[in-house]
Design a protein around this motif. Structure first.
Motif, PDB file in Angstrom:
ATOM      1  N   PRO A  44      47.562  60.476  31.070  1.00  0.00           N
ATOM      2  CA  PRO A  44      46.718  60.207  29.901  1.00  0.00           C
ATOM      3  C   PRO A  44      47.134  61.005  28.679  1.00  0.00           C
ATOM      4  CG  PRO A  44      45.625  61.796  31.300  1.00  0.00           C
ATOM      5  CD  PRO A  44      46.916  61.430  32.001  1.00  0.00           C
ATOM      6  N   LYS A  45      46.930  60.395  27.527  1.00  0.00           N
ATOM      7  CA  LYS A  45      47.159  61.060  26.246  1.00  0.00           C
ATOM      8  C   LYS A  45      46.017  60.684  25.301  1.00  0.00           C
ATOM      9  CE  LYS A  45      52.230  61.111  26.667  1.00  0.00           C
ATOM     10  NZ  LYS A  45      52.509  62.549  26.513  1.00  0.00           N
ATOM     11  N   ILE A  46      45.365  61.692  24.760  1.00  0.00           N
ATOM     12  CA  ILE A  46      44.250  61.469  23.828  1.00  0.00           C
ATOM     13  C   ILE A  46      44.819  61.027  22.485  1.00  0.00           C
ATOM     14  CG2 ILE A  46      42.268  62.526  22.683  1.00  0.00           C
ATOM     15  CD1 ILE A  46      42.195  64.572  24.971  1.00  0.00           C
ATOM     16  N   SER A  47      44.229  59.974  21.916  1.00  0.00           N
ATOM     17  CA  SER A  47      44.723  59.430  20.641  1.00  0.00           C
ATOM     18  C   SER A  47      43.605  59.322  19.623  1.00  0.00           C
ATOM     19  CB  SER A  47      45.352  58.047  20.872  1.00  0.00           C
ATOM     20  OG  SER A  47      44.338  57.105  21.175  1.00  0.00           O
ATOM     21  N   HIS A  70      50.877  68.842  22.812  1.00  0.00           N
ATOM     22  CA  HIS A  70      50.393  69.019  24.178  1.00  0.00           C
ATOM     23  C   HIS A  70      50.743  67.767  24.962  1.00  0.00           C
ATOM     24  CE1 HIS A  70      47.486  69.381  27.547  1.00  0.00           C
ATOM     25  NE2 HIS A  70      47.615  70.676  27.348  1.00  0.00           N
ATOM     26  N   GLN A  71      51.004  67.923  26.246  1.00  0.00           N
ATOM     27  CA  GLN A  71      51.422  66.781  27.065  1.00  0.00           C
ATOM     28  C   GLN A  71      50.332  65.729  27.202  1.00  0.00           C
ATOM     29  OE1 GLN A  71      52.286  68.032  31.044  1.00  0.00           O
ATOM     30  NE2 GLN A  71      50.348  69.131  31.309  1.00  0.00           N
ATOM     31  N   ASN A  72      49.089  66.080  26.930  1.00  0.00           N
ATOM     32  CA  ASN A  72      47.991  65.130  27.038  1.00  0.00           C
ATOM     33  C   ASN A  72      47.445  64.691  25.681  1.00  0.00           C
ATOM     34  OD1 ASN A  72      47.308  67.030  29.835  1.00  0.00           O
ATOM     35  ND2 ASN A  72      47.665  64.833  30.020  1.00  0.00           N
ATOM     36  N   LEU A  73      48.246  64.860  24.643  1.00  0.00           N
ATOM     37  CA  LEU A  73      47.916  64.345  23.317  1.00  0.00           C
ATOM     38  C   LEU A  73      49.017  63.398  22.885  1.00  0.00           C
ATOM     39  CD1 LEU A  73      46.750  67.544  21.371  1.00  0.00           C
ATOM     40  CD2 LEU A  73      45.374  65.986  22.744  1.00  0.00           C
ATOM     41  N   ASN A 113      40.401  55.246  23.566  1.00  0.00           N
ATOM     42  CA  ASN A 113      41.225  56.235  22.881  1.00  0.00           C
ATOM     43  C   ASN A 113      42.023  57.100  23.847  1.00  0.00           C
ATOM     44  OD1 ASN A 113      40.646  55.488  20.285  1.00  0.00           O
ATOM     45  ND2 ASN A 113      38.971  56.936  20.015  1.00  0.00           N
ATOM     46  N   ILE A 114      42.049  56.709  25.128  1.00  0.00           N
ATOM     47  CA  ILE A 114      42.905  57.372  26.111  1.00  0.00           C
ATOM     48  C   ILE A 114      44.069  56.429  26.410  1.00  0.00           C
ATOM     49  CG2 ILE A 114      43.039  58.421  28.390  1.00  0.00           C
ATOM     50  CD1 ILE A 114      41.127  59.814  26.408  1.00  0.00           C
ATOM     51  N   LEU A 115      45.251  56.803  25.970  1.00  0.00           N
ATOM     52  CA  LEU A 115      46.440  55.987  26.194  1.00  0.00           C
ATOM     53  C   LEU A 115      47.170  56.464  27.449  1.00  0.00           C
ATOM     54  CD1 LEU A 115      47.784  55.686  22.523  1.00  0.00           C
ATOM     55  CD2 LEU A 115      46.054  54.321  23.704  1.00  0.00           C
ATOM     56  N   LEU A 116      47.921  55.553  28.062  1.00  0.00           N
ATOM     57  CA  LEU A 116      48.597  55.846  29.335  1.00  0.00           C
ATOM     58  C   LEU A 116      50.096  55.621  29.198  1.00  0.00           C
ATOM     59  CD1 LEU A 116      46.088  53.989  31.699  1.00  0.00           C
ATOM     60  CD2 LEU A 116      46.139  56.436  31.198  1.00  0.00           C
ATOM     61  N   ASP A 117      50.885  56.605  29.655  1.00  0.00           N
ATOM     62  CA  ASP A 117      52.336  56.432  29.607  1.00  0.00           C
ATOM     63  C   ASP A 117      52.811  55.657  30.832  1.00  0.00           C
ATOM     64  OD1 ASP A 117      53.190  59.868  30.614  1.00  0.00           O
ATOM     65  OD2 ASP A 117      52.438  58.168  31.778  1.00  0.00           O
ATOM     66  N   GLU A 118      54.113  55.587  31.013  1.00  0.00           N
ATOM     67  CA  GLU A 118      54.650  54.754  32.073  1.00  0.00           C
ATOM     68  C   GLU A 118      54.266  55.250  33.461  1.00  0.00           C
ATOM     69  OE1 GLU A 118      56.346  56.477  29.936  1.00  0.00           O
ATOM     70  OE2 GLU A 118      57.635  57.917  30.983  1.00  0.00           O
TER      71      GLU A 118
END
Length: 760
Positions: free
Chosen positions: A583-586, A497-500, A574-579
Motif C-alpha cells: 500500500p501507498k497513501i496518496s 517513505h515506502q508507504n507513501l 486513497n490507498i494505492l497498490l503496487d505490483e
C-alpha cells in the motif's frame, strides 16, 4: 387530516393548566395552550408558538435545547381547526408527530405533510403512479408560516435532481445526483444524504439518513427561496446553501440557452465555444436570458443534405472541465465513455455528452440550459462542434484529424511557478514539459483516465524512456485549486517513505499544472475490496500487510518525517497498490502541516469524506492527528469486512459498519465480521486484534483513541489493547440499553493479550 388533528390539540384551550411537559396526548387529555409535548429523549418539542412580529398562534415542532430554536414543522399554516376522535398522538425522537389508533396503528404522521423543513429520516419526492408529491413549501414570510411561493422537490428523471420553483417557474437546480452528492453543489460533502428511485413503483425520494439518531440537523427552504442544510455541533453549522447570495450564477438559466455562467468572470455570462449571442444589443446590456445561437452548422447536418459523392468531415467535441452539467439530460444505458461518445457522434440530434463514473452516460438533445463553470469539482462536458468551428481557435493546439480531440476550455493565469518551486526548496523535482506529458498520455485520452482526484483527473502515461507514470491534471485556475496543487508539490517532495506515493515531478507550463507520480498498476484498494469478483485476490495475509503498511505510513506522517502532517482524507480509494499489493497513501491535496507543539486546529472549511471523518471534525471542524486515527479505524474495519462503512445492507437496525462491528463485538461474535471471500483462511488472533483496534480508533472522543505509534505496536502484538467504549454517534437507544447487562461477558469473551504472533 391536519385540520382534524389541530382541533384535538386546541380543543381545551380555555383551560388554565399549570405549565408542564408531556410525551403523549390523548382525546381525554389534550395538549393545551400552556403545555408542550416533548420527545422521550428531550430532543424535539411540540406546542403553540407565535412567530416574531406576529400576533397569531400556530402549532409547531422545534429542537428543544438548541438555541436559537428553529421551528421545523407547522400544523395549521393556512387551515381552520377541525375535530377528531382519534385516540392518541406522540412525538418521536426523530421529530415525527404521529397519530395512532387504539391499536397503535399509524393513522397520520407529520412526516407525510412536510412544511418548509426536511428533518433526518423524512423524505421529499414524487410518486407518479399515485400522483402524490412530498415537497417543501416556504413560509410566506419570516413572521407568516402560511404557504409561500417557493417549492422544493425531486424530479423523477434519471439521474434525479433537486428543483426549487418560484410558482411554476424553475428558480434553482441542484444538478444531477451522482450517488453521494449533487453535481451542482460542490460544497455538499455530507454522505448522509441519499436518493432512492424505484422505477416499478414510480417513486423518487430524497432524504437524510440519520444513523440511529446520531445527527441533528435540517434542510429548509426560506421565504426568499434559498435552501440551507445545517447540522448541530454546539451551534448550528451550515453544511451548504443554495442559491448562494453571492453567486447569481446559481439562479436557473440566467445565461440562457447555450450560455455558461462563471461568477468569477466579468461579465459572468458568455456563450459556449462555437456560439454567439442571440441579440448582441441585449447581451451587451446584461440581459442574457435569450442565450446564444450556433455560429456554424454542424457537419452532420450538412451531410444529410449533401450529395452522396460529397465528403463531409465529422464533427468534433470541445471539452469543458469543472462544469455544472446542463438541465434536461437523457440517460443512456452505455457503460463506458467510448460508447457514450460514439453514440453521440452517430446521432446528429446529440448536442453534447458527459460520462460520469457514478452515473454513466448522459447526452443532450435539447438546448444546453443552466450551465455553470465551477472553480473546483464539477464534471467534464463535451460540446459538439463543426470541425471548422473548433479549428478557428487561436492555434494553441495542433490540428488533429481524429474527431474525438479533447481541448482545454480556457487558459489559466500565468504565474512564476518555477521560481516559487525553487524558493520552496522543491527544485529537486523533475520539471516536465507539457508536450512530453501530452504525448505520454496520448493527448489525455479518455481510455487512459485512471480516475478523478480532488484536484482533477488522473491519466496513465508512458514517457519516451518507457517509464510509466500517473499524471494528475489540475482542473482549473481557481485560487483554491492552485493552493492545493502547490500544497501537494511541497508536501510530497519533502516526504519519502515506502508507504507513501512517490512524486516524480511536475509540469508548470503556462496554463497547465500537472503532477507526475509513479504509476501503480493495481490502482486503488477499493477496486479490489468492494468488487465481488476481485476481492478474493485480497487474502488475509495481503489485507494485514496493507493494514500494517498504511499504519506505518501514517506514523511517518505524524511523527517521523521532517514535517508533521495530518492527511485529513484517508480512505480506501486513497490507498494505492503496487505490483506486489504493497500500500501507498496518496492524495495529499487536503493535508495540513503543523508546528511540533500544535495539537488541535479548528477550521471553518471541513474537507474530507464523511463516513471517514471523526465526529469532532465533521460536526465542529476540529482536527488533529486523532482525526486520521479515526479514519484509519474505519479503513481497518472495511478491510476486514469487505464492506463500506456507509453501506445500507447491514442486518437489523445497524445502519453502518461501526454499529454492526460493535454489535458483533458485544455478543462475542467478532469473527462474524470477516469478509466471506476469506472466511476459510485467516489468523484468528490477527483478525480479533484488528477488530478491537478498529473500535478503539473510532471512539467518539479523540482522547480515547490511540496515537499511531500505539497503533503500530498493537498491530505488531507488542502492546496490549484496552477495551473500547460504546460509541454514541452510531447507535440507537435500544442497543445502548442492552449493552450494560452484557458488559462483564463482553470483557471476558473479547479481551486478548498477544504475546506471540502467528505466522502469516
Amino acid at each position: 387530516m391536519t385540520l382534524h388533528l389541530c382541533s384535538l390539540l386546541v380543543f381545551s384551550l380555555p383551560q388554565a393548566l399549570q405549565s408542564s411537559t408531556i410525551d403523549s396526548i390523548t382525546a381525554s387529555s389534550p395538549l393545551v395552550q400552556n403545555q408542550t409535548l416533548v420527545s422521550s429523549s428531550q430532543i424535539f418539542e411540540l406546542g403553540f408558538f407565535t412567530p416574531k412580529g406576529s400576533a397569531k398562534q400556530y402549532v409547531g415542532i422545534w429542537y428543544k435545547k438548541m438555541a436559537p430554536s428553529r421551528v421545523v414543522w407547522v400544523a395549521n399554516r393556512d387551515k381552520p381547526l377541525g375535530h377528531t376522535d382519534q385516540s392518541a398522538t406522540l412525538l418521536s425522537d426523530f421529530g415525527n408527530f404521529v397519530l395512532q389508533d387504539r391499536n397503535e396503528n399509524i393513522m397520520w404522521e407529520s412526516f407525510d405533510e412536510p412544511t418548509n423543513t426536511l428533518l433526518p429520516n423524512m423524505k421529499i419526492g414524487v410518486n407518479v403512479k399515485t400522483g402524490k408529491k412530498l415537497n417543501l413549501t416556504s413560509w410566506k414570510g419570516e413572521d407568516d408560516p402560511s404557504f409561500g411561493s417557493f417549492v422544493m422537490g425531486v424530479t423523477l428523471e434519471k439521474p434525479p435532481q433537486l428543483f426549487t420553483w418560484n410558482g411554476s417557474s424553475p428558480y434553482w437546480r441542484s444538478g444531477q445526483w451522482e450517488k453521494t452528492k449533487f453535481i451542482g453543489i460542490p460544497t455538499m460533502t455530507n454522505t448522509y444524504y441519499d436518493i432512492r428511485q424505484d422505477n416499478i413503483r414510480g417513486t423518487s425520494y430524497f432524504y437524510l439518513n440519520n444513523y440511529n439518531n446520531s445527527i441533528f440537523g435540517y434542510t429548509f427552504i426560506s421565504s426568499e427561496g434559498s435552501v440551507k442544510s445545517a447540522f448541530w455541533a454546539n451551534g448550528w453549522l451550515t453544511s451548504w446553501k443554495a442559491p448562494a447570495p453571492t453567486n447569481p450564477c446559481e439562479i436557473y438559466g440566467i445565461c440562457g440557452p447555450f450560455g455558461v455562467c462563471n461568477s468569477f468572470s466579468s461579465p459572468m455570462c458568455r456563450c459556449l465555444k462555437g456560439f454567439k449571442p442571440r441579440s448582441n444589443e441585449k447581451w451587451n446590456r446584461g440581459n442574457w436570458t435569450r442565450g446564444c445561437l450556433r455560429e456554424m452548422e454542424l457537419n452532420c447536418q450538412k451531410s444529410a443534405s449533401a450529395a452522396a459523392s460529397t465528403t463531409v468531415e465529422k464533427d468534433m467535441f470541445w471539452q469543458m472541465r469543472q462544469i455544472k452539467l446542463p438541465d434536461s439530460a437523457d440517460y443512456l444505458l452505455i457503460d463506458n465513455v467510448e460508447g457514450c461518445q460514439s453514440w453521440c457522434l452517430e446521432n446528429c440530434s446529440c448536442l453534447g455528452f458527459s460520462y460520469v463514473n457514478a452515473i454513466g452516460c448522459m447526452a443532450w438533445s435539447k438546448d444546453l440550459l443552466d450551465t455553470q463553470q465551477f472553480s473546483t469539482d464539477g464534471e467534464d462536458l463535451f460540446i459538439r462542434l463543426a470541425d471548422a468551428s473548433v479549428g478557428a481557435d487561436t492555434g494553441k493546439f495542433r490540428k488533429m484529424t481524429i474527431p474525438r480531440l479533447l481541448r482545454s476550455e480556457e487558459p489559466l493565469r500565468e504565474t512564476s511557478w518555477k521560481e516559487q518551486m525553487k524558493e520552496d526548496d522543491a527544485s529537486q523535482l523533475v520539471v516536465y514539459d507539457f508536450d512530453s506529458i501530452r504525448l505520454a498520455t496520448d493527448n489525455f485520452n479518455l481510455k487512459n483516465k485512471l480516475g478523478q482526484g480532488g484536484l482533477g483527473p488522473v491519466y496513465k502515461g508512458k514517457l519516451n524512456n518507457g517509464k510509466e507514470i500517473a499524471a494528475k491534471r489540475l482542473s482549473s485556475s481557481s485560487s483554491q485549486g492552485i493552493a492545493e496543487f502547490k500544497n501537494e508539490i511541497l508536501l510530497i517532495s519533502k516526504l519519502q517513505h515506502q508507504n507513501l506515493v512517490r512524486l516524480l515531478g511536475c509540469c508548470i507550463e503556462g496554463e497547465e499544472k500537472i503532477l507526475v507520480y509513479e504509476y501503480l498498476p493495481n490502482k486503488s484498494l477499493d477496486t479490489f475490496l468492494f468488487d465481488s469478483r476481485e476481492k478474493a485476490k485480497l487474502s488475509w495475509s495481503v489485507r494485514f500487510r496493507i493494514i500494517q503498511g498504511v499504519a506505518r505510513g501514517l506514523l511517518y506522517l505524524h511523527c517521523d518525517s521532517c514535517l508533521r502532517v495530518i492527511h485529513r482524507d484517508l480512505k480506501v480509494s486513497n490507498i494505492l497498490l503496487d505490483e506486489k499489493m504493497n500500500p501507498k497513501i496518496s492524495d495529499f491535496g487536503l493535508s495540513r502541516m503543523f508546528e511540533g507543539t500544535q495539537v488541535l486546529v479548528n477550521t471553518h472549511k471541513v474537507v474530507g469524506t464523511l463516513g471517514y471523518m471523526s465526529p469532532e471534525y465533521a460536526m465542529g471542524g476540529i482536527f488533529s492527528e486523532k482525526s486520521d486515527v479515526y479514519s484509519f479505524g474505519v479503513l481497518l474495519l472495511e478491510i476486514i469486512s469487505g464492506k463500506k462503512n456507509t453501506s445500507l445492507d447491514y442486518p437489523g437496525q445497524h445502519l453502518n459498519l461501526l454499529a454492526f462491528a460493535w454489535h458483533l463485538w458485544c455478543e462475542g461474535r467478532g469473527l462474524d465480521l470477516i469478509d466471506e471471500a476469506i472466511a476459510n483462511a485467516f489468523s484468528v488472533s490477527e483478525v480479533m486484534r484488528c477488530i478491537q483496534l478498529g473500535l478503539l480508533c473510532t471512539q467518539d472522543h479523540a482522547t480515547d483513541r490511540p496515537n499511531m505509534l500505539a497503533v503500530v505496536l498493537m498491530l505488531n502484538g507488542e502492546s496490549n489493547l484496552s477495551q473500547p467504549k460504546q460509541p454514541t454517534y452510531t447507535f440507537s437507544s435500544s442497543l445502548a440499553h442492552e449493552v450494560p447487562s452484557q458488559e462483564e461477558s463482553i470483557r471476558s469473551m473479547n479481551t486478548i493479550t498477544i504475546t506471540t504472533v502467528e505466522g502469516r
